[in-house]
Enzyme design. Structure first.
Site, PDB file in Angstrom:
ATOM      1  N   ASN A   1     -11.932 -27.738 -26.785  1.00 20.37           N
ATOM      2  CA  ASN A   1     -11.079 -28.765 -26.161  1.00 20.37           C
ATOM      3  C   ASN A   1      -9.608 -28.365 -26.066  1.00 20.37           C
ATOM      4  O   ASN A   1      -8.960 -28.654 -25.068  1.00 20.37           O
ATOM      5  CB  ASN A   1     -11.270 -30.124 -26.844  1.00 20.37           C
ATOM      6  CG  ASN A   1     -10.929 -30.112 -28.302  1.00 20.37           C
ATOM      7  OD1 ASN A   1     -11.125 -29.120 -28.994  1.00 20.37           O
ATOM      8  ND2 ASN A   1     -10.397 -31.194 -28.781  1.00 20.37           N
TER       9      ASN A   1
ATOM     10  N   GLU B   1     -12.739 -29.550 -39.857  1.00 22.19           N
ATOM     11  CA  GLU B   1     -11.996 -30.509 -39.032  1.00 22.19           C
ATOM     12  C   GLU B   1     -12.961 -30.976 -37.952  1.00 22.19           C
ATOM     13  O   GLU B   1     -13.267 -30.235 -37.015  1.00 22.19           O
ATOM     14  CB  GLU B   1     -10.760 -29.837 -38.434  1.00 22.19           C
ATOM     15  CG  GLU B   1      -9.843 -29.271 -39.522  1.00 22.19           C
ATOM     16  CD  GLU B   1      -8.487 -28.796 -39.010  1.00 22.19           C
ATOM     17  OE1 GLU B   1      -8.428 -28.229 -37.910  1.00 22.19           O
ATOM     18  OE2 GLU B   1      -7.493 -29.004 -39.719  1.00 22.19           O
TER      19      GLU B   1
ATOM     20  N   CYS C   1      -9.904 -34.576 -30.365  1.00 23.12           N
ATOM     21  CA  CYS C   1     -10.534 -35.221 -31.523  1.00 23.12           C
ATOM     22  C   CYS C   1      -9.779 -36.475 -31.940  1.00 23.12           C
ATOM     23  O   CYS C   1     -10.348 -37.380 -32.541  1.00 23.12           O
ATOM     24  CB  CYS C   1     -10.600 -34.236 -32.677  1.00 23.12           C
ATOM     25  SG  CYS C   1      -8.981 -33.542 -33.063  1.00 23.12           S
TER      26      CYS C   1
ATOM     27  N   GLU D   1      -5.542 -29.205 -43.453  1.00 19.43           N
ATOM     28  CA  GLU D   1      -4.734 -28.036 -43.124  1.00 19.43           C
ATOM     29  C   GLU D   1      -3.373 -28.557 -42.716  1.00 19.43           C
ATOM     30  O   GLU D   1      -3.148 -29.759 -42.633  1.00 19.43           O
ATOM     31  CB  GLU D   1      -5.435 -27.185 -42.058  1.00 19.43           C
ATOM     32  CG  GLU D   1      -6.770 -26.622 -42.567  1.00 19.43           C
ATOM     33  CD  GLU D   1      -7.339 -25.461 -41.780  1.00 19.43           C
ATOM     34  OE1 GLU D   1      -6.563 -24.654 -41.263  1.00 19.43           O
ATOM     35  OE2 GLU D   1      -8.583 -25.379 -41.671  1.00 19.43           O
TER      36      GLU D   1
END
Ligand code: NAD
Length: 491
Positions: free
Chosen positions: A160, A259, A293, A472
């Protein structure tokens, strides 16, 4: 075969591009047109093994112990070189994703040098923990933790925001002294290989950055995560694949950073500036055709302003301009692939079955001409759904949101938190105290108030529940990409 494209996207192993093998290749498809524009050499298990072996050798050859100043100088040169080749990266990102050029320039490619510089700065400024320990008998000791590179890091990323998400992991991994083997998405292979050219030119030693192309199962993704000589895996992608990756790595007890997906909520209180909230919501629903996301797929709106916000969102959706990726007037690109469009369309169908009132969109789009074969879809809004509907519980990853009214703050918090995911949320309110209160009550990793996707790379980034494990960003990245050895000296 005469109609195959002549351009090759190649693997990069041990400081050199690997000669492609026409028998192990797949098409890189431009989703704006549906046409193949390049062939991608699919790495087999042997090539992945060579990549891991070269990454390990590069550590032994001295990258891991190079002074921090040398390492960060390479990263800063890489940032400069990305800027010099900015338009090459933009073109590669457009070919792979069909995203609008204005977005590729302002977000995707713009963030790559920022990622390199930010983590260079953070590592250069980082200190170490130390404690003076006082014992009951009057003795004293000093404890300090030396942070060492973790080793060979496998980096697996989705399609993405290909370059942005890749450099978000490559930059801190390299700054901390690791070597990496990256596996970009099969849908967006171009920029990872281009980055190899830049890193080589920046002076990165051979073997420190390797790229293997391919798919997940029975391909480069699986060969990499199953490899016995990787020391950590950092993965961005869907929750289903993340679960699989974690299981694969578990028997060897290696650190994993995940993630993953989201089903992100926005809450709009009736004290907002309606115009500002509508603009912000529209951005969080439709940016990158909903394929971020962090995008909002559920919007809870206080009943008193429900109709007004809905009307504003429908009007804004109608103004989105689907079209040629290279046209600066284009706001909205296609979905990443026909396969993904079929998935999103199946949710459009399901929403109708679940009782959705379709406020706008709901089908495929066709910008015409050259773009007729692309994976275009209409920006879509629904009302009339509750949190019981599957389309309000499962991540769709398209330009779509369900709009739901609420009456009280408690109800809004409960609705927003009623999900197995926990990545991001947005609260729209002009009440300062309520902004803080509701933001803190969200079960997510990232809780925004009156904004969306405003990022500070020093801040922790990640999700809870199905949205991931670990963080992160900032110190969290420096911790993930290093292992501490605590030294204790009796004084
Ligand atoms: P995906 O899980 O299908 O693929 C991600 C990557 O994993 C790809 O490179 C793929 O080839 C690889 N892969 C697939 N199966 C594998 C296997 N068995 N072993 C090893 N690797 C494998 O995800 P996607 O469709 O590419 O990306 C969309 C998803 O990513 C969405 O769910 C989105 O929410 C999520 N995402 C999360 C974040 C975040 O920061 N939390 C950011 C961007 C995207």
């Amino acid at each position: 075969m005469t109609d195959q494209p002549s351009l090759w996207i190649r693997n990069y192993v041990d400081g050199a591009f690997v000669a492609p093998d026409a028998d192990h290749a797949f098409d890189a498809v431009d989703p704006a047109t549906g046409r193949a524009y390049a062939r991608v050499h699919e790495a087999d298990a042997d090539l992945v093994d060579r990549a891991v072996t070269s990454a390990r050798r590069a550590l032994a050859d001295g990258w891991a112990t190079r002074p921090v100043a040398d390492r960060v100088a390479v990263l800063r040169r890489a940032a400069d070189l990305i800027e010099e080749r900015f338009e090459d990266f933009v073109a590669a990102e457009l070919a792979d994703t069909g995203k609008p050029v204005t977005q590729a320039r302002s977000l995707d490619v713009a963030r790559a040098p920022v990622n390199f510089r930010a983590f260079a700065d953070m590592v250069a400024a980082d200190g170490q923990e130390s404690f003076l320990t006082e014992l009951a008998d009057g003795g004293r000791a000093v404890n300090y933790a030396i942070r060492k590179p973790i080793g060979v890091v496998a980096i697996i990323v989705p399609w993405n925001l290909p370059l942005l998400l890749l450099t978000w992991k490559v930059a801190p991994a390299l700054a901390c002294g690791n070597s990496v083997v990256v596996k970009p998405s099969e849908d967006t292979p171009a920029t990872a290989s281009l980055l190899a050219e830049v890193l080589e030119q920046a002076g990165l030693p051979r073997g420190v950055y390797n790229v293997v192309h391919g798919f997940g199962a029975d391909s480069a993704g699986a060969y990499l995560t199953e490899h016995p000589h990787i020391d950590a895996v950092t993965f961005t992608g869907s929750s289903a694949t993340g679960t699989h990756v974690m299981k694969t790595v578990a028997p060897r007890v290696r650190p994993v950073s995940l993630e993953l997906g989201g089903k992100n909520a926005a809450i709009v209180f009736d004290d907002v500036d309606v115009e500002e909230a509508v603009a912000g919501l529209s951005k969080s629903i439709f940016t990158n055709t909903g394929q971020v996301c962090l995008c909002t797929e559920r919007v809870y709106i206080q009943r008193t302003i429900f109709d007004e916000i809905v009307a504003g969102l429908v009007e804004t959706a109608a103004k989105l301009r689907l079209g040629e990726p290279t046209d600066p007037a284009t706001t909205t690109g296609p979905l990443i692939s026909d396969k993904h469009r079929r998935k999103v369309l199946s949710y459009f169908e399901l929403a109708r079955e679940e009782g959705a009132r379709v406020l706008c969109g709901g089908g495929v789009a066709d910008p015409g001409g050259d773009l007729a074969g692309g994976s275009w879809i209409e920006p879509t809004l629904w009302a009339g759904l509750t949190n019981d509907a599957r389309v309000m519980r499962e991540e769709i990853f398209g330009p779509v949101a369900g709009l739901v009214p609420f009456d009280t703050e408690e109800e809004a918090i409960a609705l927003a938190n009623d999900t197995e995911y926990g990545l991001a949320s947005v609260v729209w309110t002009n009440d300062l105290r309520r902004g803080h209160r509701v933001a803190a009550a969200m079960n997510v990793g990232l809780s925004w108030v009156n904004t969306w996707y405003l990022r500070d790379l020093r801040a922790p980034f990640g999700g809870v529940g199905l949205s991931g494990i670990g963080r992160e960003g900032g110190q969290s990245s420096l911790h993930f990409y290093t292992e501490p050895t605590n030294v204790c000296i009796s004084l």
